[in-house]
Design a protein around this motif. Structure first.
Motif, mmCIF file in Angstrom:
data_model
loop_
_atom_site.group_PDB
_atom_site.id
_atom_site.type_symbol
_atom_site.label_atom_id
_atom_site.label_comp_id
_atom_site.label_asym_id
_atom_site.label_seq_id
_atom_site.Cartn_x
_atom_site.Cartn_y
_atom_site.Cartn_z
ATOM 1 N N TYR A 1 3.992 -1.300 0.445
ATOM 2 C CA TYR A 1 2.931 -1.417 -0.575
ATOM 3 C C TYR A 1 1.720 -2.164 0.010
ATOM 4 N N ASP A 2 0.680 -1.433 0.355
ATOM 5 C CA ASP A 2 -0.516 -2.080 0.915
ATOM 6 C C ASP A 2 -1.308 -2.862 -0.125
ATOM 7 N N ASP A 3 -1.047 -2.583 -1.405
ATOM 8 C CA ASP A 3 -1.792 -3.277 -2.468
ATOM 9 C C ASP A 3 -1.031 -4.483 -3.019
ATOM 10 N N LYS B 1 -11.450 -6.749 2.320
ATOM 11 C CA LYS B 1 -11.179 -5.347 1.962
ATOM 12 C C LYS B 1 -12.116 -4.895 0.842
ATOM 13 N N THR C 1 1.676 -8.252 3.577
ATOM 14 C CA THR C 1 1.818 -7.249 2.520
ATOM 15 C C THR C 1 3.295 -6.922 2.364
ATOM 16 N N GLN D 1 1.395 0.275 -10.763
ATOM 17 C CA GLN D 1 0.465 -0.858 -10.632
ATOM 18 C C GLN D 1 0.331 -1.643 -11.940
ATOM 19 N N ASP E 1 -5.228 -3.736 -9.394
ATOM 20 C CA ASP E 1 -5.541 -2.967 -8.181
ATOM 21 C C ASP E 1 -4.965 -3.669 -6.956
ATOM 22 N N VAL E 2 -4.957 -5.013 -7.021
ATOM 23 C CA VAL E 2 -4.321 -5.819 -5.967
ATOM 24 C C VAL E 2 -3.392 -6.818 -6.645
#
Lengths: 377, 76
Positions: A278-280, A313, A274, A89, A102-103
């Motif tokens: 990778y959901d973030d 979210k 997305t 990340q 984080d995103v």
């Protein structure tokens, strides 16, 4: 919560501003921080390049300072990303700085690659860059008659541009009183004159009325600059006095270099936007590998979904929207009329008769864009 | 080594299935096979037309549960 946006084009800028408003409370209380990394301190309104090529806009009208378009709370740096370390990340920039997140939102866009076709960069005019559009205008201004060939590289940004170019050329030479001395031949990669069936059905009689010649299934392979001939992958060729090309595109080099996606296009979930696996990590605009038009309009509608979902979210722990494939494209049908194509994953466009008010709306939108990209429209 | 890659062009109007196939054919190596998934009825005709004209190999074309599966091998 650290939100990092990589790319300051249409998609990235709308996401940043939209999030800054949705998360204003969280930003004030220092629970959320938004950072944007971009390759430039300037923001270009790219659809304006077609007008520059016909002397209807000046290049300086296409730019604003990127910082001036962003909400004050957004931490903005001109420092493009060189390395993506998605499993850690973090990203590392050209200047050597590391940014954790984080995103992550990747909206790096696409680039023209005319050199992928031998002779194209040297032999063809194009309006997909400021320098190219100015050069093309000067070439058109000096053109007194002869054969103009239009070729279309694949993939390309703004799929409606080849059709708009034809209408604009027709009106331009008509206004100069030399339309009868100019032969315009349009070459298109697939088996009809536009990839959208309804656009092809609508444009064909219009081309016939304007005396436009066309050849389909023509994928440009090579340009023989010395002899002014363009060859296709399919084995045909066309002689020209002026060649105008919609250049092929690729995603940005940093995407390819970091092995995020073949051709620079990142594998992306077509509804959640997305990155696969990778959901973030969110991807939008030209950067995705989605079978959706590469246009500012698609980036705009995707940006609304991405920002709404990131905010929800954070607030309730779940995304609230899916991207439905929506795209809205103006279609300039010459210098005094326009129509539009609106479609999504399910509904094809239903084209309306071109009219003057739609052209006025488009010319107004050329200014309204700056409000749009600020997230106000 | 040759690869099989699937291109999911279902439910798209622009740039459309054939344009998607052309994009990925340019990136593929000679000998690679690409499978195009399309819900556009026109794909059953326009994809083979292009493949034959440009000189690639059409391996198969079949409709399964409303989706066209067209397999093409890059020949040059």
């Amino acid at each position: 919560m650290r939100i990092l946006i990589v790319g300051g084009g249409t998609g990235g800028t709308i996401v940043a501003n939209n999030l800054a408003r949705r998360l204003a409370g969280e930003i004030r209380s220092r629970k959320v921080r938004i950072t944007m990394l971009s390759a430039s301190d300037q923001h270009m309104y790219q659809p304006g390049l077609l007008y520059v090529a016909f002397g209807q806009m000046m290049p300086d009208e296409l730019y604003r300072k990127q910082k001036s378009l962003l909400e004050a709370c957004i931490d903005f740096h001109v420092d493009p990303v060189d390395e993506f370390h998605l499993d850690q990340q973090t990203v590392k920039t050209i200047s050597g700085k590391s940014y954790g997140y984080d995103v992550l939102v990747i909206a790096t866009g696409s680039r023209i690659v005319p050199k992928e076709i031998p002779g194209l960069a040297e032999g063809a005019e194009t309006f997909y860059s400021e320098a190219g559009a100015v050069k093309m205008f000067k070439a058109l201004r000096g053109f007194e008659g002869g054969k103009i060939a239009i070729v279309v590289g694949v993939p390309h940004k703004c799929p409606i541009a080849p059709v708009e170019l034809v209408f604009s050329l027709h009106d331009y030479f008509k206004s100069r009183g030399i339309r009868d001395k100019v032969q315009i031949k349009y070459h298109y990669p697939i088996g009809r004159i536009h990839t959208i069936e309804n656009v092809a059905k609508w444009a064909k009689p219009a081309f016939d009325n304007m005396g436009i010649e066309y050849e389909t299934l023509f994928n440009v392979k090579e340009v023989d600059v010395k002899n002014s001939v363009v060859m296709s992958e399919e084995g045909t060729e066309a002689a020209y006095d002026m060649l105008i090309a919609i250049p092929p595109h690729r995603g940005m080099e940093t995407i390819e270099k970091n092995s995020l996606g073949q051709g620079g296009w990142i594998p992306t979930n077509r509804y959640q936007l997305t990155m696969d696996g990778y959901d973030d990590v969110y991807v939008l605009g030209d950067t995705t590998n989605l079978p959706v038009s590469k246009t500012g309009s698609a980036a705009h509608f995707q940006a609304e979904v991405v920002s709404e979902n990131i905010a929800s979210k954070i607030k309730i722990g779940a995304p609230v929207r899916e991207y439905d494939g929506k795209v809205y494209c103006f279609i300039e049908t010459g210098h005094d009329s326009a129509t539009y194509a609106m479609f999504d994953y399910v509904n094809p466009p239903d084209l309306k008769e071109p009219n003057k008010p739609m052209h006025w709306f488009k010319t107004s939108y050329n200014k309204m864009y700056w409000a749009s990209v600020r997230g106000l429209l | 080594m040759s690869e099989l890659k699937t291109i999911d062009a279902r439910n798209t109007f622009c740039p459309g299935p054939l344009m998607e196939l052309i994009t990925y054919m340019k990136q593929a190596n000679v000998g690679d096979t690409l499978e195009l998934l399309s819900t556009d009825e026109g794909s059953a005709g326009d994809v083979p037309d292009w493949v034959n004209k440009v000189g690639h190999d059409l391996i198969s074309s079949e409709k399964i549960d409303g989706v066209w599966h067209v397999k093409v091998r890059k020949a040059k």
